[in-house]
Write an enzyme that holds these catalytic residues in place. Sequence first.
Site, PDB file in Angstrom:
ATOM      1  N   HIS A 167      25.578  47.828  39.665  1.00 12.62           N
ATOM      2  CA  HIS A 167      24.513  46.924  39.247  1.00 12.62           C
ATOM      3  C   HIS A 167      23.291  47.719  38.807  1.00 12.62           C
ATOM      4  O   HIS A 167      22.965  48.760  39.385  1.00 12.62           O
ATOM      5  CB  HIS A 167      24.150  45.962  40.377  1.00 12.62           C
ATOM      6  CG  HIS A 167      25.014  44.737  40.395  1.00 12.62           C
ATOM      7  ND1 HIS A 167      25.257  44.008  41.548  1.00 12.62           N
ATOM      8  CD2 HIS A 167      25.706  44.097  39.411  1.00 12.62           C
ATOM      9  CE1 HIS A 167      26.050  42.981  41.268  1.00 12.62           C
ATOM     10  NE2 HIS A 167      26.336  43.015  39.976  1.00 12.62           N
TER      11      HIS A 167
ATOM     12  N   HIS B  74      31.075  42.252  47.812  1.00 12.48           N
ATOM     13  CA  HIS B  74      30.010  41.982  46.852  1.00 12.48           C
ATOM     14  C   HIS B  74      30.642  41.468  45.560  1.00 12.48           C
ATOM     15  O   HIS B  74      31.871  41.463  45.407  1.00 12.48           O
ATOM     16  CB  HIS B  74      29.210  43.265  46.604  1.00 12.48           C
ATOM     17  CG  HIS B  74      27.903  43.037  45.903  1.00 12.48           C
ATOM     18  ND1 HIS B  74      27.002  42.080  46.306  1.00 12.48           N
ATOM     19  CD2 HIS B  74      27.335  43.645  44.825  1.00 12.48           C
ATOM     20  CE1 HIS B  74      25.947  42.112  45.514  1.00 12.48           C
ATOM     21  NE2 HIS B  74      26.124  43.049  44.597  1.00 12.48           N
TER      22      HIS B  74
ATOM     23  N   HIS C 295      27.074  51.034  43.865  1.00 13.63           N
ATOM     24  CA  HIS C 295      27.756  50.131  42.934  1.00 13.63           C
ATOM     25  C   HIS C 295      27.028  50.142  41.601  1.00 13.63           C
ATOM     26  O   HIS C 295      25.968  50.745  41.458  1.00 13.63           O
ATOM     27  CB  HIS C 295      27.876  48.726  43.513  1.00 13.63           C
ATOM     28  CG  HIS C 295      26.582  48.012  43.759  1.00 13.63           C
ATOM     29  ND1 HIS C 295      25.664  48.429  44.706  1.00 13.63           N
ATOM     30  CD2 HIS C 295      26.042  46.905  43.173  1.00 13.63           C
ATOM     31  CE1 HIS C 295      24.645  47.603  44.705  1.00 13.63           C
ATOM     32  NE2 HIS C 295      24.838  46.678  43.772  1.00 13.63           N
TER      33      HIS C 295
ATOM     34  N   ASP D 168      25.080  46.754  48.436  1.00 11.07           N
ATOM     35  CA  ASP D 168      24.919  45.306  48.571  1.00 11.07           C
ATOM     36  C   ASP D 168      26.215  44.709  49.128  1.00 11.07           C
ATOM     37  O   ASP D 168      27.315  45.068  48.709  1.00 11.07           O
ATOM     38  CB  ASP D 168      24.611  44.683  47.217  1.00 11.07           C
ATOM     39  CG  ASP D 168      23.281  45.152  46.646  1.00 11.07           C
ATOM     40  OD1 ASP D 168      22.600  45.955  47.316  1.00 11.07           O
ATOM     41  OD2 ASP D 168      22.926  44.724  45.534  1.00 11.07           O
TER      42      ASP D 168
ATOM     43  N   ASP E  58      20.066  47.577  39.092  1.00 11.66           N
ATOM     44  CA  ASP E  58      18.950  47.963  39.971  1.00 11.66           C
ATOM     45  C   ASP E  58      19.313  49.142  40.876  1.00 11.66           C
ATOM     46  O   ASP E  58      18.463  49.616  41.639  1.00 11.66           O
ATOM     47  CB  ASP E  58      18.470  46.774  40.808  1.00 11.66           C
ATOM     48  CG  ASP E  58      19.552  46.129  41.658  1.00 11.66           C
ATOM     49  OD1 ASP E  58      20.725  46.089  41.215  1.00 11.66           O
ATOM     50  OD2 ASP E  58      19.231  45.646  42.768  1.00 11.66           O
ATOM     51  N   HIS E  59      20.539  49.627  40.758  1.00  9.77           N
ATOM     52  CA  HIS E  59      20.958  50.784  41.543  1.00  9.77           C
ATOM     53  C   HIS E  59      21.268  52.009  40.679  1.00  9.77           C
ATOM     54  O   HIS E  59      21.480  53.102  41.226  1.00  9.77           O
ATOM     55  CB  HIS E  59      22.186  50.434  42.385  1.00  9.77           C
ATOM     56  CG  HIS E  59      21.917  49.384  43.426  1.00  9.77           C
ATOM     57  ND1 HIS E  59      21.777  49.674  44.769  1.00  9.77           N
ATOM     58  CD2 HIS E  59      21.723  48.055  43.305  1.00  9.77           C
ATOM     59  CE1 HIS E  59      21.531  48.553  45.440  1.00  9.77           C
ATOM     60  NE2 HIS E  59      21.489  47.557  44.573  1.00  9.77           N
TER      61      HIS E  59
ATOM     62  N   HIS F 212      16.265  46.571  50.495  1.00  9.91           N
ATOM     63  CA  HIS F 212      16.747  45.686  49.445  1.00  9.91           C
ATOM     64  C   HIS F 212      16.214  44.279  49.690  1.00  9.91           C
ATOM     65  O   HIS F 212      16.954  43.302  49.753  1.00  9.91           O
ATOM     66  CB  HIS F 212      18.286  45.705  49.404  1.00  9.91           C
ATOM     67  CG  HIS F 212      18.864  45.268  48.092  1.00  9.91           C
ATOM     68  ND1 HIS F 212      19.223  43.962  47.843  1.00  9.91           N
ATOM     69  CD2 HIS F 212      19.144  45.950  46.947  1.00  9.91           C
ATOM     70  CE1 HIS F 212      19.724  43.858  46.611  1.00  9.91           C
ATOM     71  NE2 HIS F 212      19.680  45.060  46.046  1.00  9.91           N
TER      72      HIS F 212
END
Length: 309
Positions: free
Chosen positions: A65, A140, A63, A211, A67-68, A269
Amino acid sequence: MDLLFLGTGAGMPAKARNVTSVALRLLEERQAVWLFDCGEATQHQILHTNIKPRKIEKIFITHMHGDHIYGLPGLLGSRSFQGGEEPLVIYGPLGIKDYVEFSLKLSYTHLKYPLEIVEFEDGTVFEDSQFKVEAKRLSHGVPSYGYRITEKDLPGMLMVDKLKEAGVQPGPLYKKLKEGESVTLEDGRTLHGQDFVGAPKKGRVVTILGDTRTCPQVEELAANADLLVHESTFGKEDEQLAYEYFHSSTTQAARAALNAGVKKLVLTHISARYQNEDQHTLLSEASAIFPNSSVAEDFSCFEVERHDS
């Protein structure tokens, strides 16, 4: 086939955990590495491993976001600076193409290798003679996907001893018989490949989730998997918080693994609120429900074992 965790933290980097990235190493299967997510400083983490960026064949993003994905432009550029010329394919949800192309364009980064970017929705995102990769949307705050990586069954071993007993010595006929063909010997006998090849080896299944809250798609993706990588941002006491933030807890991940009949569960995570001394508690919470559980740390490595059933 094994999984090497390059980052196991949630949200932002911490001293003990970098943000999310995991490498599926398929060195024996196809001399390649597949990367799942590419959080900030993933390329720094790679420097502490034996992974060669030019061996990274595919990158699967769960996805959008930060942090990915924040480590993606830097890794792509470094792969080119280091002389990588092999093609690379990135798979991800809607938006990944714009993100990568604009990042490279605005930073004046020119790649020396072919780059393909594939945006997808639910369904099969990749398939060849060795592997099939399927994706399903999870629950999510933004579109987030889980991946089911299925290794196709491998041909059985050629029964060399049985062939020698039949008077067939090593040579070109062995290859034909292993491929299931029928051959006629000089003495007139006809041998059938199926009589001299053992049972196929069952392919392995790995499920890697983005997530997500608890949802039916988790168990669908993980059904009978040999290894499940499940986010576990929160501990048991914070299940309500996990729900509010569209994440999962240790116990929710363990119940999903149990219901799906997986062989091994690896939690990742992990929120920065949990320090090193809390890891035993997190593991105990999951293991009480699903005994074959582990909590990944940065640079943890897990072999994907082959099971008969």
